[in-house]
Each structure stands twice: as structure tokens, then as C-alpha cells.
Write a protein that holds these residues in place. Structure first.
Motif, short mmCIF file in Angstrom:
data_model
loop_
_atom_site.label_atom_id
_atom_site.label_comp_id
_atom_site.label_asym_id
_atom_site.label_seq_id
_atom_site.Cartn_x
_atom_site.Cartn_y
_atom_site.Cartn_z
N GLY A 12 0.76 -1.24 0.06
CA GLY A 12 -0.02 0.08 -0.12
C GLY A 12 0.64 1.25 -0.01
O GLY A 12 0.45 2.35 0.79
N ASN A 13 1.92 1.42 -0.76
CA ASN A 13 2.79 2.39 -0.69
C ASN A 13 3.34 2.71 0.44
O ASN A 13 3.43 3.89 0.78
N ALA A 18 9.18 2.78 -1.18
CA ALA A 18 9.24 3.75 -2.26
C ALA A 18 10.63 4.54 -2.24
O ALA A 18 11.22 4.86 -3.04
N ARG A 19 11.17 4.74 -0.89
CA ARG A 19 12.35 5.40 -0.86
C ARG A 19 13.47 4.35 -1.37
O ARG A 19 14.28 5.02 -1.93
N GLN A 20 13.38 3.09 -0.98
CA GLN A 20 14.32 2.41 -1.56
C GLN A 20 14.20 2.23 -3.00
O GLN A 20 15.37 2.37 -3.79
N ILE A 21 13.26 2.24 -3.44
CA ILE A 21 13.04 2.20 -5.16
C ILE A 21 13.68 3.61 -5.73
O ILE A 21 14.29 3.42 -6.84
N ALA A 22 13.38 4.49 -5.09
CA ALA A 22 13.99 5.93 -5.47
C ALA A 22 15.39 5.84 -5.30
O ALA A 22 15.98 6.40 -6.31
N ALA A 41 6.77 8.29 -2.12
CA ALA A 41 7.15 8.20 -0.64
C ALA A 41 6.57 9.46 0.13
O ALA A 41 6.08 9.00 1.25
N LEU A 42 6.43 10.62 -0.54
CA LEU A 42 5.79 11.65 0.14
C LEU A 42 4.36 11.57 0.46
O LEU A 42 3.83 12.18 1.19
#
Length: 122
Positions: A12-13, A18-22, A41-42
Motif C-alpha cells: 500500500g505504498n 518507495a524510498r528504496q526504489i527511488a 514516498a511523500l
């Protein structure tokens, strides 16, 4: 990478995923995809300073100067005395052709560095 993207959907985001993917996309030099994931992430953690910084720097590297200006401006609300943020904002302003604004940001960064390196009054 596909596994992390799939994990992001399953969780669920979750901002950590998300930070790791970024970071992976940033390290590969794909700054637009990195910016997309910092945005994700934000969405889950809008006050995360590291995500704001990651987004601002990824946008700057991607040449998206107007968006980078907005991102650095938001980051400066969280870190008003961070000279490096003013430097990034100045760079984005220069890229967007806003020379006067860039010079103001550069002066502010220099002022903050000077204040940080000045000896404390005894």
C-alpha cells in the motif's frame, strides 16, 4: 526491481519501499523515475525530510528546474538553515533562467555557512 515495485503495490505504498526504489533509480542515473518514487514516498509521509531532499535533487538532476524550485522551497520550510538546500535552490533557479533569485539564494547559503563557521561568543 520488479520485485520491489510489486512489494510497493502489496504494502500500500509503504514509504520505506518507495524510498528504496527511488534510491535505486537515483543510483542508476534515472532521475525522473527516482523523482516519481520520491513523490510516492511523500504521499505516505509528507514530512519526511530525506524524501523531500531526494525529490528536489532528482528533479534538479532531471532538468525539471521549475519543479525542483518548488521542491527545494518546501524542503527549506523543514530545513530553513541548511545552506546546501539554498545551493540546490540557486542551481534550480539558474536552470530556470531566474538569475536574480539564484543570486539571492547563493548569498543566503554563503551567509549561513559564514555563521556556522564563526566562533561562538564566549
Amino acid at each position: 526491481m520488479k520485485q520491489l515495485t510489486h512489494l510497493s503495490k502489496l504494502t500500500g505504498n509503504e514509504p520505506t519501499v518507495a524510498r528504496q526504489i527511488a534510491v535505486i533509480y537515483r543510483d542508476k542515473g534515472d532521475y525522473r523515475k527516482a523523482a516519481y518514487w520520491w513523490d510516492r514516498a511523500l504521499e505516505s509521509d509528507p514530512y519526511d525530510e530525506a524524501s523531500h531532499e531526494g525529490l528536489a535533487r532528482a528533479l534538479l538532476q532531471a532538468g525539471e528546474n521549475e519543479r525542483a524550485i518548488r521542491a527545494f522551497t518546501l524542503l527549506l520550510r523543514l530545513r530553513p538553515t541548511d545552506a546546501a538546500c539554498y545551493d540546490g535552490l540557486a542551481q534550480a533557479c539558474r536552470g530556470a533562467g531566474k538569475r536574480d533569485e539564484a543570486e539571492k539564494m547563493e548569498k543566503q547559503a554563503a551567509k549561513l555557512r559564514s555563521a556556522a563557521s564563526a566562533p561562538a561568543d564566549q
